[in-house]
Design an enzyme around this catalytic site. Structure first.
Site, short mmCIF file in Angstrom:
data_model
loop_
_atom_site.label_atom_id
_atom_site.label_comp_id
_atom_site.label_asym_id
_atom_site.label_seq_id
_atom_site.Cartn_x
_atom_site.Cartn_y
_atom_site.Cartn_z
N ARG A 1 0.88 -1.18 0.00
CA ARG A 1 0.00 0.00 0.00
C ARG A 1 0.91 1.22 0.00
NH1 ARG A 1 -2.57 3.38 4.26
NH2 ARG A 1 -4.77 3.73 3.74
N SER B 1 -12.47 -3.22 -0.10
CA SER B 1 -12.72 -2.62 1.21
C SER B 1 -14.15 -2.11 1.30
CB SER B 1 -11.79 -1.42 1.44
OG SER B 1 -10.54 -1.84 1.86
N LYS C 1 -5.55 5.59 8.93
CA LYS C 1 -6.41 6.03 7.83
C LYS C 1 -7.24 7.22 8.31
CE LYS C 1 -9.99 4.25 4.72
NZ LYS C 1 -9.42 4.06 3.40
N1 TZP Z 1 -8.87 0.69 5.97
C1 TZP Z 1 -9.67 0.73 7.02
S1 TZP Z 1 -8.80 1.03 8.44
C2 TZP Z 1 -7.32 1.08 7.62
C3 TZP Z 1 -7.55 0.88 6.27
C4 TZP Z 1 -6.52 0.87 5.22
C5 TZP Z 1 -6.01 1.34 8.28
C6 TZP Z 1 -5.50 0.14 9.01
O1 TZP Z 1 -4.25 0.43 9.59
P1 TZP Z 1 -3.87 -0.05 11.05
O2 TZP Z 1 -2.54 0.63 11.29
O3 TZP Z 1 -3.71 -1.54 11.02
O4 TZP Z 1 -4.94 0.43 11.98
#
Ligand code: TZP
Ligand code: MG
Length: 219
Positions: free
Chosen positions: A39, A108, A137
């Protein structure tokens, strides 16, 4: 399809604290994960392509499934095993049409309608989040493990929980019916990504093999 491991590690250079992704991938593979995503929201494709190719080749060698986030062109160009799209990316149905047979499509989602749409569009797995609050995010929608529990009987493909998941709360996400947890900061931001991956794998190993209340029908 069955996901190759209950831990899905997302490699993101914004979270990796300056550490190079190829060596982080080696650590994550040594920790036991076999489901990996790249990503990268910022690096120009000219620079990202050789990195993605290297990660893709290494995953193939290790028997891991390598998924590219957002970019169908990059996923195809590096021979990735799959593509992951969100609600603002190339629509899943369009992505499905251009991916070769057998290439994995993940989507997603943040609510039931999005999850049903992803399924109808041909998603091989449906990601659900944010399960917990996350710093990774911006503008995340908090859905809790409850959304996984509600979707489990309705969605006949693997469900992946994402968002704020750590070794301390991952089991709850599988217990709610997820087949895997996707993590960014819990591994990419950890002092020791290999140990962090192994800890997650160990926590989930027992639950992942246990028959669950509403397993997805085989497809
Ligand atoms: N989509 C929903 S939450 C998120 C994404 C890409 C971030 C997840 O990152 P982390 O650091 O595991 O909380
Ligand atoms: Mg996206």
């Amino acid at each position: 399809m069955r996901l190759p491991s209950p831990v899905y590690v997302i490699l993101d250079p914004e979270v990796s604290r300056g550490r190079a992704l190829p060596s982080m991938l080696d650590s994550v593979l040594a920790g036991g994960a076999r489901l990996i995503q790249l990503r990268d929201k910022h690096t120009p494709l000219a620079e990202l392509y050789p990195l993605a190719l290297r990660l893709s080749d290494r995953c193939r060698q290790a028997g891991a499934l390598f998924i590219v986030n957002d970019r169908a062109d990059l996923a195809l160009a590096v021979g990735a095993g799959g593509l992951h799209v969100g609600q603002d990316d190339l629509p899943a149905a369009a992505a499905r049409r251009i991916l070769p047979a057998g290439m994995i499509l993940g989507v997603s989602t943040h609510d039931p309608d999005q999850a049903y749409r992803a399924l109808a569009d041909g998603a091989d797995y449906v990601a659900v989040g944010s399960i917990y609050p996350t710093g990774t995010k911006a503008g995340f929608q908090l859905v809790g493990p409850e959304l996984v529990r509600a979707l489990r009987p309705e969605i006949p493909v693997p469900l992946v929980g994402i968002g704020g998941i750590t070794a301390d709360n991952a089991a709850q996400v599988l217990e709610a019916g997820a087949d895997a947890v996707a993590v960014i900061s819990a591994v990419c931001g950890a002092d020791d990504p290999e140990a962090a991956t192994r800890r997650l794998m160990d926590r989930l190993a027992l639950i992942a093999d246990r028959p669950r209340p509403n397993p997805p029908p085989a497809r």
